[in-house]
Design an enzyme around this catalytic site. Structure first.
Site, PDB file in Angstrom:
ATOM      1  N   LEU A 150      -6.473   3.688   1.195  1.00 18.82           N
ATOM      2  CA  LEU A 150      -5.495   2.988   0.371  1.00 18.82           C
ATOM      3  C   LEU A 150      -5.423   3.751  -0.944  1.00 18.82           C
ATOM      4  O   LEU A 150      -6.440   4.270  -1.415  1.00 18.82           O
ATOM      5  CB  LEU A 150      -5.938   1.550   0.083  1.00 18.82           C
ATOM      6  CG  LEU A 150      -5.982   0.568   1.247  1.00 18.82           C
ATOM      7  CD1 LEU A 150      -6.533  -0.769   0.769  1.00 18.82           C
ATOM      8  CD2 LEU A 150      -4.620   0.385   1.866  1.00 18.82           C
ATOM      9  N   ASP A 151      -4.236   3.810  -1.540  1.00 19.04           N
ATOM     10  CA  ASP A 151      -4.148   4.376  -2.882  1.00 19.04           C
ATOM     11  C   ASP A 151      -5.068   3.580  -3.790  1.00 19.04           C
ATOM     12  O   ASP A 151      -5.288   2.381  -3.581  1.00 19.04           O
ATOM     13  CB  ASP A 151      -2.715   4.277  -3.423  1.00 19.04           C
ATOM     14  CG  ASP A 151      -1.733   5.169  -2.684  1.00 19.04           C
ATOM     15  OD1 ASP A 151      -2.171   6.087  -1.976  1.00 19.04           O
ATOM     16  OD2 ASP A 151      -0.523   4.927  -2.832  1.00 19.04           O
ATOM     17  N   GLU A 152      -5.577   4.223  -4.810  1.00 22.22           N
ATOM     18  CA  GLU A 152      -6.530   3.582  -5.713  1.00 22.22           C
ATOM     19  C   GLU A 152      -6.002   2.265  -6.286  1.00 22.22           C
ATOM     20  O   GLU A 152      -6.733   1.297  -6.407  1.00 22.22           O
ATOM     21  CB  GLU A 152      -6.874   4.539  -6.858  1.00 22.22           C
ATOM     22  CG  GLU A 152      -7.875   3.985  -7.828  1.00 22.22           C
ATOM     23  CD  GLU A 152      -8.210   4.957  -8.938  1.00 22.22           C
ATOM     24  OE1 GLU A 152      -8.771   4.495  -9.938  1.00 22.22           O
ATOM     25  OE2 GLU A 152      -7.904   6.152  -8.817  1.00 22.22           O
ATOM     26  N   THR A 192      -3.802   0.239  -4.952  1.00 23.76           N
ATOM     27  CA  THR A 192      -3.410  -0.712  -3.910  1.00 23.76           C
ATOM     28  C   THR A 192      -4.613  -1.543  -3.496  1.00 23.76           C
ATOM     29  O   THR A 192      -5.699  -1.023  -3.301  1.00 23.76           O
ATOM     30  CB  THR A 192      -2.862   0.040  -2.677  1.00 23.76           C
ATOM     31  OG1 THR A 192      -1.776   0.855  -3.092  1.00 23.76           O
ATOM     32  CG2 THR A 192      -2.384  -0.929  -1.610  1.00 23.76           C
TER      33      THR A 192
END
Length: 169
Positions: free
Chosen positions: A6-8, A10
């Protein structure tokens, strides 16, 4: 070990493998795009249709995100803007794909400092609450988990901050 990323900024659901065999099988399923993912986001603005897709190439590579509107509200505390709650179904997995496709749709994700529209300023609430993008669902096919025997569907609620913003609290 985590089997996807996951993006940081998110939040939400993250799939973790318990064994090496599980990690290899699940990682392969994610890489082959056999796993179906669902994200929920609050967008600044109103989408023109209730569902659709964005296929804007990212980094010179094909990219596809399907979306469906859950609800939209006028947001008096946020300067009369319309906020749209949307479910995203990424078909590819490019870096920051949902954030970049939101901007391409001219409705960036609330709290996104990196992919806001040109000249747009963030409100104090956006700065403090962060990005409104949450991994809320995953369906892992039985083929990725032969020891299980059937598909595994996992769904979680989005963060409480979503209701707070959509209800105007």
């Amino acid at each position: 070990r985590p089997v996807h990323r996951l993006d940081e900024a998110t939040g939400g659901l993250l799939v973790i493998a318990k064994t090496r065999k599980g990690m290899l099988s699940l990682s392969r399923a994610f890489a082959d795009r056999a796993v179906k993912k669902r994200y929920r986001a609050i967008l600044k603005g109103r989408l023109e249709q209730n569902e659709g897709e964005c296929d804007t190439p990212l980094g010179g590579k094909a990219s596809l995100t399907k979306w469906k509107v859950v609800s939209a509200v006028e947001s008096a505390p946020r300067g009369g803007r319309v906020l749209t709650l949307v479910d995203y179904f990424p078909q590819t997995g490019r870096t920051h794909q949902l954030r970049r496709h939101s901007r391409a749709l001219m409705c960036p994700i609330l709290g996104d400092k990196k992919y806001r529209l040109a000249g747009e300023e963030a409100t104090a609430a956006e700065e403090s609450d962060g990005l409104f993008l949450w991994a809320v669902g995953v369906t892992i096919p039985a083929s990725a988990m032969p020891w299980r025997g059937d598909d595994l569907c996992i769904n979680v609620d989005e963060a409480a901050k979503f209701a707070k913003v959509m209800c105007g609290e």
